[in-house]
Design a protein around this motif. Structure first.
Motif, PDB file in Angstrom:
ATOM      1  N   SER A  77       0.860  -1.186   0.000  1.00 38.86           N
ATOM      2  CA  SER A  77       0.000   0.000   0.000  1.00 38.86           C
ATOM      3  C   SER A  77       0.895   1.233   0.000  1.00 38.86           C
ATOM      4  N   ILE A  78       0.574   2.208  -0.850  1.00 38.59           N
ATOM      5  CA  ILE A  78       1.407   3.413  -0.925  1.00 38.59           C
ATOM      6  C   ILE A  78       0.538   4.622  -1.263  1.00 38.59           C
ATOM      7  N   ASN A  79       0.769   5.708  -0.534  1.00 34.52           N
ATOM      8  CA  ASN A  79       0.086   6.970  -0.780  1.00 34.52           C
ATOM      9  C   ASN A  79       0.976   7.820  -1.668  1.00 34.52           C
ATOM     10  N   THR A  80       0.506   8.142  -2.857  1.00 35.35           N
ATOM     11  CA  THR A  80       1.334   8.876  -3.814  1.00 35.35           C
ATOM     12  C   THR A  80       1.512  10.340  -3.444  1.00 35.35           C
ATOM     13  N   GLN A  81       0.828  10.778  -2.392  1.00 39.38           N
ATOM     14  CA  GLN A  81       0.977  12.159  -1.942  1.00 39.38           C
ATOM     15  C   GLN A  81       2.410  12.423  -1.488  1.00 39.38           C
ATOM     16  N   GLY A  82       3.064  11.387  -0.973  1.00 41.03           N
ATOM     17  CA  GLY A  82       4.434  11.566  -0.517  1.00 41.03           C
ATOM     18  C   GLY A  82       4.503  12.100   0.897  1.00 41.03           C
ATOM     19  N   ASN A  83       5.716  12.236   1.397  1.00 40.87           N
ATOM     20  CA  ASN A  83       5.928  12.667   2.775  1.00 40.87           C
ATOM     21  C   ASN A  83       6.155  14.160   2.907  1.00 40.87           C
ATOM     22  N   ASP A  84       6.070  14.886   1.808  1.00 42.24           N
ATOM     23  CA  ASP A  84       6.338  16.321   1.896  1.00 42.24           C
ATOM     24  C   ASP A  84       5.053  17.142   1.888  1.00 42.24           C
ATOM     25  N   GLY A  85       3.959  16.531   2.339  1.00 40.86           N
ATOM     26  CA  GLY A  85       2.711  17.281   2.477  1.00 40.86           C
ATOM     27  C   GLY A  85       2.123  17.706   1.153  1.00 40.86           C
ATOM     28  N   GLY A  86       1.782  18.988   1.053  1.00 42.61           N
ATOM     29  CA  GLY A  86       1.039  19.492  -0.084  1.00 42.61           C
ATOM     30  C   GLY A  86       1.757  19.416  -1.409  1.00 42.61           C
TER      31      GLY A  86
END
Length: 278
Positions: free
Chosen positions: A58-67
């Motif tokens: 599972s991976i959130n493509t938003q990333g770890n740098d927020g917006g």
């Protein structure tokens, strides 16, 4: 010492007689105690067989740098796919994939790596890919949660898969990210778990897997997952439940491995090797 003693009980004795004497029968014949019944042997514990279903990511493509994660998606997408494929998964569930160019680029890259898309793109920006050879069992289901932040469409994307002779219903979920919205996320998660459960029941699935961005370190686990019969795969393996907001929950299955891996594209993958209890 007192009572009925044998030769073998005498201090400094080297003899082994009388051994295991039938004391109960002797007392019975002396009229002092009824002859005891033969104790029933302890039942043989059932053999618990665990069969590997496959590796789940599972991976959130938003990333770890927020917006900025979404805005830089185009430049990251090739590295995301490279990192995901290198982990050799059977199922990959993405969150925060925008329709249009993002979805098209992600789909093309995953298809080129031998995966197929298992569902339509979800209004909650969810999409799932499975390795070719993983059988699609049902048509899938999309749930948009009743309890929503204004302007959002958080929800669940679910489908059932057959792999290694096992059928698993898998849910890809994204919950609201508002601050101080713990109770609201619990309501959303409960909707998701119940929806996945109805799918699994309809097809008599061997196990269930719920994964995704819960935006919660403990509330969803304690107040939604566990009451619905799910356990946190990462917590089971690593004994550390409070370091993530992305989770993988299992029901009818166990995790042989469960870990979080940072990628070169500034994302974190939840990787779980799932074993179904049969």
């Amino acid at each position: 010492a007192y009572g009925i003693l044998g030769h073998q009980h005498v201090p400094e004795n080297a003899h082994g007689d009388p051994g295991k004497s039938p004391i109960g029968r002797l007392l019975h014949f002396l009229g002092q105690k009824p002859e005891p019944t033969t104790p029933k042997p302890n039942p043989t514990p059932p053999i618990v067989k665990k069969t590997k279903f496959g590796r789940h990511i599972s991976i959130n493509t938003q990333g770890n740098d927020g917006g900025t994660g979404t805005r830089t998606f185009k430049t990251r997408i090739k590295q995301i796919v490279k990192d995901v494929v290198a982990a050799k998964p059977s199922i990959v569930e993405f969150q925060e994939v925008r329709s249009g160019e993002q979805l098209a680029q992600l789909t093309d890259l995953m298809l080129a790596e031998g995966f197929m898309r298992s569902n339509r793109h979800n209004p909650s920006k969810l999409v799932t890919f499975v390795l070719k050879g993983v059988e699609l069992v049902d048509r899938g289901q999309q749930t948009i949660f009743k309890n929503q932040n204004k302007g959002q469409k958080e929800g669940l994307l679910a489908r059932s898969y057959k792999h290694n002779g096992l059928i698993v219903s898998a849910g890809n979920m994204h919950l609201d990210y508002r601050d101080d919205y713990d109770a609201g996320r619990v309501k959303q998660a409960n909707e998701g778990f119940k929806s996945l459960g109805s799918i699994a029941k309809a097809i008599k699935a061997d196990a269930q897997v719920m994964t995704g961005d819960m935006n919660s370190k403990s509330w969803v686990t304690d107040k939604a997952a566990k009451p619905n019969g799910f356990h946190d795969a990462f917590e089971d393996v690593n004994k550390n439940p409070n370091t993530r907001i992305d989770h993988t929950y299992l029901k009818g299955a166990e995790a042989n491995k469960a870990f979080q891996r940072a990628t070169k594209s500034d994302h974190k993958m939840q990787i779980t090797d799932i074993y179904v209890i049969v």
